[in-house]
Design a protein around this motif. Structure first.
Motif, PDB file in Angstrom:
ATOM      1  N   UNK A   1      -7.186 -38.176  30.351  1.00  0.00           N
ATOM      2  CA  UNK A   1      -7.196 -37.549  28.720  1.00  0.00           C
ATOM      3  C   UNK A   1      -7.689 -36.262  28.585  1.00  0.00           C
ATOM      4  N   UNK A   2      -8.988 -35.972  29.097  1.00  0.00           N
ATOM      5  CA  UNK A   2      -9.323 -34.737  29.135  1.00  0.00           C
ATOM      6  C   UNK A   2      -8.347 -33.548  29.786  1.00  0.00           C
ATOM      7  N   UNK A   3      -8.009 -33.884  30.831  1.00  0.00           N
ATOM      8  CA  UNK A   3      -7.219 -32.959  31.542  1.00  0.00           C
ATOM      9  C   UNK A   3      -6.008 -32.498  30.881  1.00  0.00           C
ATOM     10  N   UNK A   4      -5.225 -33.575  30.401  1.00  0.00           N
ATOM     11  CA  UNK A   4      -3.943 -33.493  29.765  1.00  0.00           C
ATOM     12  C   UNK A   4      -4.013 -33.003  28.191  1.00  0.00           C
ATOM     13  N   UNK A   5      -5.302 -33.212  27.727  1.00  0.00           N
ATOM     14  CA  UNK A   5      -5.357 -32.647  26.116  1.00  0.00           C
ATOM     15  C   UNK A   5      -6.489 -31.830  25.674  1.00  0.00           C
ATOM     16  N   UNK A   6      -7.166 -31.362  26.535  1.00  0.00           N
ATOM     17  CA  UNK A   6      -8.241 -30.716  26.339  1.00  0.00           C
ATOM     18  C   UNK A   6      -8.672 -29.521  27.159  1.00  0.00           C
ATOM     19  N   UNK A   7      -8.176 -29.570  28.441  1.00  0.00           N
ATOM     20  CA  UNK A   7      -8.389 -28.726  29.423  1.00  0.00           C
ATOM     21  C   UNK A   7      -7.284 -27.609  29.275  1.00  0.00           C
ATOM     22  N   UNK A   8      -7.637 -26.437  29.915  1.00  0.00           N
ATOM     23  CA  UNK A   8      -6.308 -25.357  29.827  1.00  0.00           C
ATOM     24  C   UNK A   8      -5.195 -25.947  30.421  1.00  0.00           C
ATOM     25  N   UNK A   9      -4.160 -25.085  30.451  1.00  0.00           N
ATOM     26  CA  UNK A   9      -2.964 -25.434  30.901  1.00  0.00           C
ATOM     27  C   UNK A   9      -3.229 -25.601  32.521  1.00  0.00           C
ATOM     28  N   UNK A  10      -3.788 -24.474  33.008  1.00  0.00           N
ATOM     29  CA  UNK A  10      -3.879 -24.395  34.662  1.00  0.00           C
ATOM     30  C   UNK A  10      -4.501 -25.750  35.071  1.00  0.00           C
ATOM     31  N   UNK A  11      -5.803 -26.021  34.260  1.00  0.00           N
ATOM     32  CA  UNK A  11      -6.444 -27.198  34.762  1.00  0.00           C
ATOM     33  C   UNK A  11      -5.632 -28.694  34.658  1.00  0.00           C
ATOM     34  N   UNK A  12      -4.744 -28.503  33.789  1.00  0.00           N
ATOM     35  CA  UNK A  12      -3.870 -29.619  33.517  1.00  0.00           C
ATOM     36  C   UNK A  12      -2.883 -29.917  34.904  1.00  0.00           C
ATOM     37  N   UNK A  13      -2.330 -28.597  35.037  1.00  0.00           N
ATOM     38  CA  UNK A  13      -1.625 -28.588  36.280  1.00  0.00           C
ATOM     39  C   UNK A  13      -2.004 -29.094  37.645  1.00  0.00           C
ATOM     40  N   UNK A  14      -3.354 -28.550  37.769  1.00  0.00           N
ATOM     41  CA  UNK A  14      -4.327 -28.890  38.930  1.00  0.00           C
ATOM     42  C   UNK A  14      -4.397 -30.305  39.117  1.00  0.00           C
ATOM     43  N   UNK A  15      -4.602 -31.087  37.685  1.00  0.00           N
ATOM     44  CA  UNK A  15      -4.955 -32.402  37.765  1.00  0.00           C
ATOM     45  C   UNK A  15      -3.722 -33.103  38.196  1.00  0.00           C
ATOM     46  N   UNK A  16      -2.629 -32.923  37.783  1.00  0.00           N
ATOM     47  CA  UNK A  16      -1.157 -33.615  38.082  1.00  0.00           C
ATOM     48  C   UNK A  16      -1.124 -33.579  39.337  1.00  0.00           C
ATOM     49  N   UNK A  17      -1.119 -32.260  39.985  1.00  0.00           N
ATOM     50  CA  UNK A  17      -0.755 -32.298  41.481  1.00  0.00           C
ATOM     51  C   UNK A  17      -1.917 -32.802  42.205  1.00  0.00           C
ATOM     52  N   UNK A  18      -3.112 -32.957  41.868  1.00  0.00           N
ATOM     53  CA  UNK A  18      -4.239 -33.675  42.446  1.00  0.00           C
ATOM     54  C   UNK A  18      -3.858 -35.252  42.890  1.00  0.00           C
ATOM     55  N   UNK A  19      -3.831 -35.668  41.487  1.00  0.00           N
ATOM     56  CA  UNK A  19      -3.341 -37.280  41.428  1.00  0.00           C
ATOM     57  C   UNK A  19      -2.377 -37.584  42.269  1.00  0.00           C
ATOM     58  N   UNK A  20      -1.097 -36.904  42.132  1.00  0.00           N
ATOM     59  CA  UNK A  20      -0.073 -37.114  42.879  1.00  0.00           C
ATOM     60  C   UNK A  20      -0.330 -36.893  44.412  1.00  0.00           C
ATOM     61  N   UNK A  21      -1.068 -35.983  44.822  1.00  0.00           N
ATOM     62  CA  UNK A  21      -1.235 -35.642  46.185  1.00  0.00           C
ATOM     63  C   UNK A  21      -2.303 -36.757  46.832  1.00  0.00           C
ATOM     64  N   UNK A  22      -3.183 -37.290  45.991  1.00  0.00           N
ATOM     65  CA  UNK A  22      -4.147 -38.177  46.586  1.00  0.00           C
ATOM     66  C   UNK A  22      -3.426 -39.676  46.655  1.00  0.00           C
TER      67      UNK A  22
END
Length: 491
Positions: A313-334
């Motif tokens: 929720x925070x990564x996709x709605x309240x963090x910066x664009x870059x932070x959202x990208x990092x979150x998506x890549x992180x959860x896909x990777x792990x």
């Protein structure tokens, strides 16, 4: 974040995995698929196992559970160290000495045919459910981030998720996974470190300020000493030890990576460094969880009630664009680091333990392996969809509850085999391994009333293994050496 951008990230990410698969799957055979020809560098295996052992559950659920459980999860993680020591000094030497492909063939040598099939069947059940729960998590996040906007049903996104895994694992198997997991672990660690840095920067915290803020927060309590509390230290610590033993040492998925090392010495080095690094990685995730709640409080953000939804929720709605990208890549990777090896391990176990694989020609092995790999992928899709319908709790809790009931019989079987010299009536073993989890469920459900308010947590695994051990003792027939001597005298 736009759906188009996220889809582009996913496509680019999987292009990298498919390229790695291409490089590692040339001139492969069944030995390559199952054990990477027993030629994997131990340090590569150790690093890749970090991602495999954590999964998307860690990336989302552990930060999300900090508000309710503080840092109590670290008590469980400390218990892992004891469990990994047992694996490295007791189980792995035995597996290498017996030159096993499937670790469950030990049960046939020790007890007999039905014990072997029972152990393998419980692994298939355990790993299928565990991997499905983990994949359910990432499929849910991708549904929220991408597919809802595109009007794609959850069932279709699940099929896409499994298909992507199948594409880069169906040929190279374990040899491919050793290297893709290494890449994915690196991507995951970079993502969590970057997320912590970005949140700290947003809150104007330096490195020391970050540490001081987390330590001073209401979320940082690690140790709990109320014996009736589900977070009680000894319950968590010993539960962690036994969870490590069963979910790593008695799990074909995790042991298959260790067995791909050149020898027992390298495999033990792998286990030692893996266990140490894993503790620090889990501390990072707990710190991330505390920072998420501190950030939300500072910004006045109303968070979802379900802990698993907080980070997305925070990564996709309240963090910066870059932070959202990092979150998506992180959860896909792990998540894919955990799920890809699960499909390979399930394929290995089914082929070796149930299809008499060693007596097939290589051409027959390849054909059967492809069919089984595709079939298990289809089963995974069905289980994930069913779990989506039934689930109403944090995924991390669901994973360990499933482990407590499905890995318990394996714990009892191996403990009885290793620490007694008694034979059993093999045909009764399946009944014991079914009754023990049922009794565990009944005892756990009624423990508050029966045991003066005591509430079972993850230690249901220990109870389940103990009941299995007692049941095996009840159907035992005498010491192995005595029976062998009697048979020799009869002859």
């Amino acid at each position: 974040m736009s759906s188009t951008l996220i889809i582009g990230l996913i496509v680019a990410y999987f292009c990298i995995l498919i390229f790695i698969s291409y490089l590692t799957s040339r001139n492969t055979d069944s030995d390559t698929f199952f054990l990477a020809n027993r030629n994997s560098p131990w340090y590569v295996v150790a690093f890749g196992m970090i991602g495999t052992s954590l999964s998307g559950v860690t990336f989302v659920s552990i930060p999300g559970m900090v508000a309710a459980a503080q840092f109590s999860y670290l008590q469980l993680v400390l218990g892992y160290l004891l469990g990994y020591f047992v694996i490295a000094t007791v189980l792995m030497p035995m597996y290498y000495r017996l030159n096993l492909v499937s670790i469950y063939t030990y049960l046939e040598d020790r007890f007999g045919y039905w014990s072997y099939k029972t152990g393998a069947a419980f692994f298939l059940l355990s790993r299928t459910l565990g991997a499905a729960i983990r994949l359910f998590l990432v499929a849910g996040v991708l549904q929220l981030a991408v597919f809802n906007d595109l009007g794609v049903p959850f069932s279709v996104s699940v099929v896409i998720t499994i298909l992507l895994i199948w594409v880069y694992t169906f040929r190279g198997g374990m040899k491919t996974i050793i290297w893709t997991d290494t890449f994915q672990t690196a991507a995951m660690l970079l993502a969590v470190a970057t997320s912590i840095w970005l949140i700290s920067d947003e809150l104007n915290l330096g490195f020391q300020g970050l540490i001081d803020t987390v330590q001073a927060s209401e979320y940082s309590q690690v140790f709990f000493w109320d014996v009736k509390d589900s977070k009680y230290f000894l319950k968590q610590f010993f539960s962690g030890a036994f969870i490590a033993i069963v979910m790593t040492g008695l799990d074909q998925d995790m042991m298959q990576k260790n067995l791909s090392c050149k020898n027992i010495g390298e495999a033990q080095k792998n286990m030692f460094w893996f266990s140490i690094i894993l503790v620090f990685v889990n501390i990072l995730f707990l710190a991330l969880g505390a920072l998420l709640y501190i950030y939300a409080n500072a910004k006045g953000i109303a968070l979802p009630t379900r802990g698993d939804d907080v980070f997305p929720f925070l990564a996709l709605n309240h963090f910066t664009y870059f932070a959202g990208i990092v979150f998506i890549l992180g959860i896909i990777a792990i998540t894919y680091a955990s799920a890809d090896s699960a499909l390979t391990a399930l394929t290995t176990s089914f082929c070796v333990d149930f299809l008499d694989f060693k007596n097939k020609t290589e051409q027959e092995r390849v054909r059967i392996r492809y069919i089984v790999h595709a079939g298990i992928s289809l089963v995974m899709v069905v289980v994930i969809i069913v779990f989506d319908i039934l689930n109403n709790q944090n995924v991390i809790t669901a994973v360990f509850k499933v482990a407590g009931y499905t890995y318990g019989p394996l714990l009892g079987l191996y403990a009885f085999g290793l620490y007694t010299k008694r034979a059993v009536r093999d045909r009764f073993v399946p009944a014991v391994c079914v009754i023990a989890p049922l009794l565990t469920l009944i005892i756990s459900f009624n423990s508050v009333d029966w045991f003066w308010g005591y509430e079972f947590g993850f230690e249901v695994l220990i109870l389940n293994g103990f009941l299995t051990f007692v049941g095996l003792m009840g159907i035992s027939t005498g010491r192995i050496d005595e029976l062998e001597l009697a048979q020799e005298q009869t002859v």
